[in-house]
Write a protein that holds these residues in place. Structure first.
Motif, short mmCIF file in Angstrom:
data_model
loop_
_atom_site.label_atom_id
_atom_site.label_comp_id
_atom_site.label_asym_id
_atom_site.label_seq_id
_atom_site.Cartn_x
_atom_site.Cartn_y
_atom_site.Cartn_z
N SER A 31 0.82 -1.21 0.00
CA SER A 31 0.00 0.00 0.00
C SER A 31 0.86 1.27 0.00
CB SER A 31 -0.94 0.01 1.20
OG SER A 31 -0.21 -0.01 2.40
N TYR A 32 2.02 1.22 0.68
CA TYR A 32 2.87 2.42 0.70
C TYR A 32 3.38 2.74 -0.72
CZ TYR A 32 6.83 5.37 0.84
OH TYR A 32 7.69 6.38 0.52
N THR A 33 3.99 1.75 -1.36
CA THR A 33 4.60 2.00 -2.68
C THR A 33 3.52 2.34 -3.71
OG1 THR A 33 6.31 0.43 -2.08
CG2 THR A 33 6.24 1.08 -4.38
N ALA A 34 2.39 1.63 -3.64
CA ALA A 34 1.30 1.94 -4.58
C ALA A 34 0.85 3.38 -4.39
CB ALA A 34 0.13 0.98 -4.36
N GLY A 35 0.73 3.80 -3.13
CA GLY A 35 0.31 5.17 -2.84
C GLY A 35 1.33 6.19 -3.32
N ARG A 77 -1.94 1.21 10.99
CA ARG A 77 -1.50 1.71 9.67
C ARG A 77 -2.72 1.81 8.74
NH1 ARG A 77 3.54 1.46 6.49
NH2 ARG A 77 4.54 0.90 8.44
N THR A 78 -3.57 0.78 8.77
CA THR A 78 -4.75 0.78 7.92
C THR A 78 -5.68 1.93 8.29
OG1 THR A 78 -4.56 -1.62 7.85
CG2 THR A 78 -6.63 -0.71 7.08
N GLU A 79 -5.82 2.15 9.60
CA GLU A 79 -6.69 3.24 10.06
C GLU A 79 -6.11 4.61 9.61
OE1 GLU A 79 -9.49 3.54 11.32
OE2 GLU A 79 -9.56 5.47 12.34
N THR A 80 -4.80 4.75 9.71
CA THR A 80 -4.15 6.00 9.29
C THR A 80 -4.37 6.21 7.79
OG1 THR A 80 -2.51 5.66 11.02
CG2 THR A 80 -1.97 7.28 9.33
#
Ligand code: SF4
Length: 391
Positions: free
Chosen positions: A122-126, A164-167
């Motif tokens: 999710s980080y890299t995709a974002g 992390r998901t909530e953030t």
């Protein structure tokens, strides 16, 4: 807590600060999807300053996705040598092949499709979606979690995936639902730099990371006097700088003793290719065995390998820290004689003898062996010192 904090108020001061303070980085000057992707993968677990020369060399040799997809594995690993965590580059190549086969050679401008590529979380995709394509999605890394838990005085354990998901959810809402990240919003269009005006999502994500990397530093040492949020930061107000972020202690690393051998036969030196699976998979290494061997034990081992040791020299101790294991190493440089071993690349006991002078340039030797790789091209037995002995 993040949930009850008015996050809208962090945006404008943050972007204003970023415009004045953004570091000039090679991947920022030309943020194509490929360059953003490569830089983000390299930056995982590696410092910005260390990444810069690797990034520039990588781009020179493999300037596009097609080049990456087609690069022979040994060359690719050699390019990555020193960065560690080699699965990162293997996964990048798998993803590049998929992009060539299924996405017309371009990283998809779609967060969900990016997430579907090997090695992209999710980080890299974002990061790719927002920085390269201006899509309003968050990119939450450790820096972002730190700055946000501090500004909101949130004491949730940042190692928890649920946090992390909530953030990500909260930031996605901030970026999408409020509409402040769309260029049509006139209030925010006052920013002078064209690139940020056109790509607020990318600027916002980079600014959060930049604040964490350069101002809201880890280990209780934030530079609050330089922070655009100092007037409303709750951790600062409540004296919680030392206790936030809360981070559960990682599991202790396993200690493994190893003995590393630099076996020289004339102008050749022995290396070994590691198995295709597991730690340092498929890379070349110096021969090594588990345990801390004494000189006599090393000599017996070398004889068992059918070499005749002529000189042996004990080298300094070294250690290398992986994410879950720490190698504590003892090294020996041994000059041997062995018959029937003339050609480069000939194998014996799964060792490959290669030209010592060029071995370091041609083969990807992981940085775990850096302390001993220095000795690969040193002739033994020419000058004896107290630790060097006839064998
Ligand atoms: S004021 Fe200090 S603690 Fe708060 S976000 Fe800024 S640098 Fe971090």
């Amino acid at each position: 807590m993040i949930k009850d904090f008015e996050l809208e108020k962090i945006v404008e001061p943050l972007l204003g600060w970023f415009i004045e303070n953004a570091r000039i980085l090679p991947w920022r000057t030309e943020p194509t999807p490929y360059r953003v992707w490569v830089s983000e993968i390299m930056l995982q677990q590696t410092r910005v300053e260390a990444v810069k020369p690797y990034f520039e060399r990588f781009m020179r040799v493999l300037p596009g996705i097609k080049d990456l997809a087609e690069c022979p594995e040994d060359e690719l690993l050699k390019l990555w040598e020193g960065l560690g965590y080699y699965n990162r580059v293997r996964n990048m190549q798998k993803a590049a092949i998929e992009v060539m086969e299924n996405h017309g050679g371009e990283l998809p401008a779609d967060y969900g499709k990016l997430l579907g590529l090997k090695g992209i979380g999710s980080y890299t995709a974002g990061a790719v979606a927002s920085i390269a394509y201006g899509i309003p999605v968050p990119a939450v890394d450790g820096n972002v979690l730190r700055v946000l838990t501090r500004v909101t005085a949130d004491d949730t354990d940042i190692m928890r995936q649920s946090f992390r998901t909530e953030t990500e959810r909260v930031l996605a809402a901030l970026m999408c639902e409020n509409g402040i990240f769309f260029p049509k919003n006139k209030d925010i269009l006052k920013w002078k730099e064209k690139v940020y005006r056109e790509n607020l999502p990318g600027a916002f994500n980079q600014a959060l990371m930049e604040l964490g990397a350069t101002v809201c530093l880890p280990n209780g040492a934030p530079l609050c006097e330089k922070c655009p949020w100092q007037e409303f930061c709750r951790a600062r107000e409540e004296g919680l700088l030392d206790s936030l972020p809360v981070k559960a202690k990682a599991k202790e690393r396993k200690i493994e003793k190893r003995t590393v051998l630099i076996i020289r036969d004339g102008d050749k030196v022995a290396i070994h290719k590691r198995p295709e699976k597991g730690l340092l998979a498929g890379l070349y290494e110096l021969p090594n065995v588990e345990g801390e061997l004494q000189q006599e034990e090393v000599l017996s081992l070398v004889k068992e390998m059918n070499f005749r040791p002529i000189h042996i020299r004990k080298l300094e101790a070294a250690k290398h820290v992986f994410s879950h294991i720490e190698w504590q190493m003892t090294g020996y440089a041994i000059r041997v004689e062995e018959e029937g071993f003339e050609e480069d690349g000939e194998e014996n006991h799964q060792l490959i003898f290669v030209d010592a002078e060029h071995a370091k340039e041609r083969y990807a030797i992981p940085s775990a062996f850096a302390a001993y790789a220095e000795y690969m091209n040193i002739k033994l037995g020419v000058k004896k010192d107290k630790e060097e002995a006839d064998a």
